[in-house]
Design a protein around this motif. Structure first.
Motif, PDB file in Angstrom:
ATOM      1  N   SER A 212       0.764  -1.258   0.385  1.00 51.20           N
ATOM      2  CA  SER A 212       0.083   0.005  -0.103  1.00 51.20           C
ATOM      3  C   SER A 212       0.928   1.107   0.146  1.00 51.20           C
ATOM      4  O   SER A 212       0.228   2.154   1.068  1.00 51.20           O
ATOM      5  N   GLY A 213       1.962   0.731  -0.843  1.00 53.93           N
ATOM      6  CA  GLY A 213       3.094   2.552  -1.088  1.00 53.93           C
ATOM      7  C   GLY A 213       4.193   2.759  -0.329  1.00 53.93           C
ATOM      8  O   GLY A 213       4.706   3.532   0.025  1.00 53.93           O
ATOM      9  N   THR A 214       3.919   1.478   0.951  1.00 49.52           N
ATOM     10  CA  THR A 214       4.634   2.263   2.310  1.00 49.52           C
ATOM     11  C   THR A 214       6.182   1.618   1.639  1.00 49.52           C
ATOM     12  O   THR A 214       7.462   2.572   2.263  1.00 49.52           O
ATOM     13  N   LYS A 215       6.382   0.897   1.471  1.00 46.73           N
ATOM     14  CA  LYS A 215       7.768  -0.052   0.428  1.00 46.73           C
ATOM     15  C   LYS A 215       7.397   1.176  -1.350  1.00 46.73           C
ATOM     16  O   LYS A 215       6.585   0.900  -2.073  1.00 46.73           O
ATOM     17  N   SER A 216       8.636   0.842  -2.074  1.00 46.20           N
ATOM     18  CA  SER A 216       9.433   1.563  -3.072  1.00 46.20           C
ATOM     19  C   SER A 216       9.881   0.486  -3.880  1.00 46.20           C
ATOM     20  O   SER A 216       9.577   0.777  -5.441  1.00 46.20           O
ATOM     21  N   TYR A 217      10.189  -0.215  -3.458  1.00 42.60           N
ATOM     22  CA  TYR A 217      11.134  -0.992  -4.280  1.00 42.60           C
ATOM     23  C   TYR A 217      11.118  -2.366  -3.696  1.00 42.60           C
ATOM     24  O   TYR A 217      11.305  -2.465  -2.414  1.00 42.60           O
ATOM     25  N   ASP A 218      12.009  -3.344  -3.862  1.00 45.16           N
ATOM     26  CA  ASP A 218      12.323  -4.848  -3.413  1.00 45.16           C
ATOM     27  C   ASP A 218      14.316  -5.117  -3.284  1.00 45.16           C
ATOM     28  O   ASP A 218      15.077  -5.377  -3.961  1.00 45.16           O
ATOM     29  N   ASN A 219      14.584  -4.483  -1.894  1.00 55.59           N
ATOM     30  CA  ASN A 219      15.639  -4.631  -1.587  1.00 55.59           C
ATOM     31  C   ASN A 219      15.883  -5.486  -1.655  1.00 55.59           C
ATOM     32  O   ASN A 219      15.995  -6.619  -1.651  1.00 55.59           O
ATOM     33  N   ASN A 220      17.522  -5.318  -2.965  1.00 54.82           N
ATOM     34  CA  ASN A 220      18.670  -6.723  -3.020  1.00 54.82           C
ATOM     35  C   ASN A 220      18.085  -7.762  -3.358  1.00 54.82           C
ATOM     36  O   ASN A 220      18.466  -9.137  -3.535  1.00 54.82           O
ATOM     37  N   GLY A 311      18.815  -1.792 -10.805  1.00 52.24           N
ATOM     38  CA  GLY A 311      18.158  -3.413 -10.952  1.00 52.24           C
ATOM     39  C   GLY A 311      19.728  -3.273 -10.492  1.00 52.24           C
ATOM     40  O   GLY A 311      19.938  -5.336 -10.426  1.00 52.24           O
ATOM     41  N   SER A 312      21.307  -3.740 -11.193  1.00 54.69           N
ATOM     42  CA  SER A 312      22.486  -4.631 -10.848  1.00 54.69           C
ATOM     43  C   SER A 312      22.812  -4.580  -9.110  1.00 54.69           C
ATOM     44  O   SER A 312      23.119  -5.525  -9.094  1.00 54.69           O
ATOM     45  N   ARG A 313      21.683  -3.464  -8.008  1.00 50.52           N
ATOM     46  CA  ARG A 313      22.180  -3.987  -7.093  1.00 50.52           C
ATOM     47  C   ARG A 313      20.888  -5.358  -6.225  1.00 50.52           C
ATOM     48  O   ARG A 313      20.995  -5.169  -4.624  1.00 50.52           O
ATOM     49  N   GLY A 337      35.772  -0.313 -13.718  1.00 48.51           N
ATOM     50  CA  GLY A 337      36.694   1.213 -13.266  1.00 48.51           C
ATOM     51  C   GLY A 337      35.118   2.760 -13.581  1.00 48.51           C
ATOM     52  O   GLY A 337      35.374   3.422 -13.810  1.00 48.51           O
ATOM     53  N   LEU A 338      34.168   1.776 -13.759  1.00 52.09           N
ATOM     54  CA  LEU A 338      32.784   2.749 -14.276  1.00 52.09           C
ATOM     55  C   LEU A 338      31.537   2.460 -13.224  1.00 52.09           C
ATOM     56  O   LEU A 338      31.266   1.150 -13.407  1.00 52.09           O
ATOM     57  N   SER A 339      31.291   3.262 -12.617  1.00 50.90           N
ATOM     58  CA  SER A 339      30.762   3.430 -11.684  1.00 50.90           C
ATOM     59  C   SER A 339      28.687   2.830 -12.425  1.00 50.90           C
ATOM     60  O   SER A 339      27.929   3.693 -12.850  1.00 50.90           O
ATOM     61  N   ALA A 340      27.861   1.689 -11.533  1.00 52.63           N
ATOM     62  CA  ALA A 340      27.221   1.199 -12.221  1.00 52.63           C
ATOM     63  C   ALA A 340      25.922   2.712 -11.662  1.00 52.63           C
ATOM     64  O   ALA A 340      24.951   2.956 -12.439  1.00 52.63           O
ATOM     65  N   ALA A 341      25.840   3.039 -10.762  1.00 53.34           N
ATOM     66  CA  ALA A 341      25.233   4.247  -9.997  1.00 53.34           C
ATOM     67  C   ALA A 341      25.144   5.220 -11.353  1.00 53.34           C
ATOM     68  O   ALA A 341      23.544   5.427 -11.523  1.00 53.34           O
TER      69      ALA A 341
END
Ligand SMILES: Nc1ncnc2c1ncn2[C@@H]1O[C@H](COP(=O)(O)OP(=O)(O)OP(=O)(O)O)[C@@H](O)[C@H]1O
Ligand SMILES: CC(=O)N[C@H]1[C@@H]2OC[C@@H](O2)[C@@H](O)[C@@H]1O[C@H](C)C(=O)O
Length: 383
Positions: A212-220, A311-313, A337-341
């Protein structure tokens, strides 16, 4: 020659905030060098995020409301550019992708696409006092291209290899891939790229739905990892015509957004999945659609798949991809050597830098444009 200090600003289809990269750039294309001095994500306020998502999802609003959202985005982008410079020498150039609120790929060879990014570059230039390049997609679209993906040419010069064929897979709200053949005489003409389909967009919407909107993504990816994918559903969803369309192709939340999620929830009803199983099934669709597109549209599987984007996380998604790809190792651009984020933000800094020295930014074989184009409109700092 002194390197140029450039700020890249990007907010993608996840609408989670403004990815901001302060970089030093030198060289042209083959001798391109980029050093990341600082990277930060500045979240939107919940209200602005809601307005942006509402606009993209077709909520009726007045032109005055749209103007207010556009201005708010420009102000937020300018603030991000100011903030990232604290403690550093000032930048002389900004590349601002802006916020995509609508993307319509060309519907046929004779038709032009349309892509709308808010957060006007002239405002950002005025507010920061720094020359700003913005509206990167329109020149490619005017040349009958999709206007996306635009990152592949930057990937080519930062991540290609003399012997290895590589797929650089971004998993943002939407997924997109750059296929990089080994650098040889005509490697540039063999580069391919396209939007693979959903990245995290459906997953995020499903998590919001179940909490119900309390979480925005599935951590890990932990929640999905506790469930079991329903393969008949994955098969059913894979029959979506987008997955079978040959490149050039691009997509957005218009196709893989809230309406698509509601269809998926309905399709899942006969299987009586719990929330974890449903998330595992959506994650599987994301992974399988990526690998299927390699198998369908590349000459052969690459030697390496290198991930970037949020999504790489997601370890569960990464593990699923690794399983589906068998002996092709899956890693992230961080390991190269290139930041994924911050790779996308860095890419728009490079595209602005190229625009400024008149190097085209699109790859016609990727976007479908009939020629290379200088990407972006330059807004001088008139202060
Ligand atoms: N630790 C994490 N675990 C799982 N997922 C994560 C994690 N961190 C970020 N994400 C996912 O990544 C998403 C944001 O990714 P990113 O910022 O690359 O997308 P974007 O740039 O908005 O999208 P696009 O590339 O389509 O324009 C989040 O919405 C979330 O789903
Ligand atoms: C219209 C638009 O904003 N498209 C984005 C989106 O996010 C991922 C995928 O869809 C990609 O093709 C594109 O962005 C990246 C930065 C690109 O142009 O390469």
């Amino acid at each position: 020659m002194q390197p140029t200090r450039v700020i890249g600003l990007m907010s993608g289809t996840s609408v989670d905030g403004i990815d901001t990269a302060l970089v030093e750039i030198s060289g042209g294309d083959l001798d391109l060098k980029v050093e990341l001095l600082a990277g930060e994500t500045y979240p939107y306020s919940p209200q602005l995020r809601e307005h942006i998502l509402g606009l993209g999802a077709g909520t009726a609003m007045s032109m005055a409301d749209v103007a207010a959202i556009d201005d708010a985005i420009a102000h937020n982008f300018a603030q991000a550019a100011q903030h990232i410079q604290i403690g550093h020498h000032r930048a002389t150039l900004i590349g601002s992708h802006g916020q995509t609120v609508y993307h319509r790929p060309p519907q046929g060879l004779e038709e032009l696409g349309y892509s709308c990014q808010l957060g006007r570059g002239a405002m950002i230039a005025h507010l920061t006092g720094i020359t700003t390049v913005s509206n990167f997609r329109i020149a490619d679209i005017a040349a009958y291209g999709h206007g996306a993906p635009l990152v592949p040419k930057v990937d080519a010069y930062l991540l290609s290899h003399h012997q290895e064929e590589r797929c650089i897979q971004n998993i943002g709200g939407i997924g997109n891939v750059t296929y990089l053949p080994a650098r040889s005489d005509d490697w540039l003409s063999q580069i391919r790229g396209w939007d693979t389909g959903p990245g995290n967009s459906l997953l995020d919407l499903a998590v919001q739905h179940f909490t119900s909107g309390t979480k925005s993504y599935d951590n890990n990816g932990d929640w999905a990892a506790s469930g079991t994918p329903c393969y008949p559903l994955v098969e059913q969803w894979l029959s979506h015509e987008y997955f079978h369309l040959p490149p050039p192709k691009s997509t957005g939340r218009e196709l893989f957004g809230i309406t698509y999620l509601h269809d998926c929830l309905q399709d899942a009803q006969p299987y009586q999945l719990n929330s974890a199983d449903f998330l595992a099934t959506i994650t599987e669709l994301t992974a399988v659609s990526i690998v299927h597109s390699y198998d369908n549209f590349l000459p052969r599987r690459p030697h390496k798949v290198i991930l970037c984007g949020g999504g790489s996380r997601n370890s569960y998604l990464k593990n699923r991809l690794q399983l589906l790809l068998g002996n092709v190792p899956v890693s992230t651009t961080d390991e190269f050597g290139l930041s994924a984020a911050f790779k996308e933000a860095i890419a728009f800094a490079v595209l602005a830098y190229w625009r400024n020295i008149n190097i085209p930014g699109n790859l016609p074989a990727v976007t479908g444009a009939y020629q290379e184009m200088l990407l972006g409109e330059i807004h001088d700092n008139y202060r």
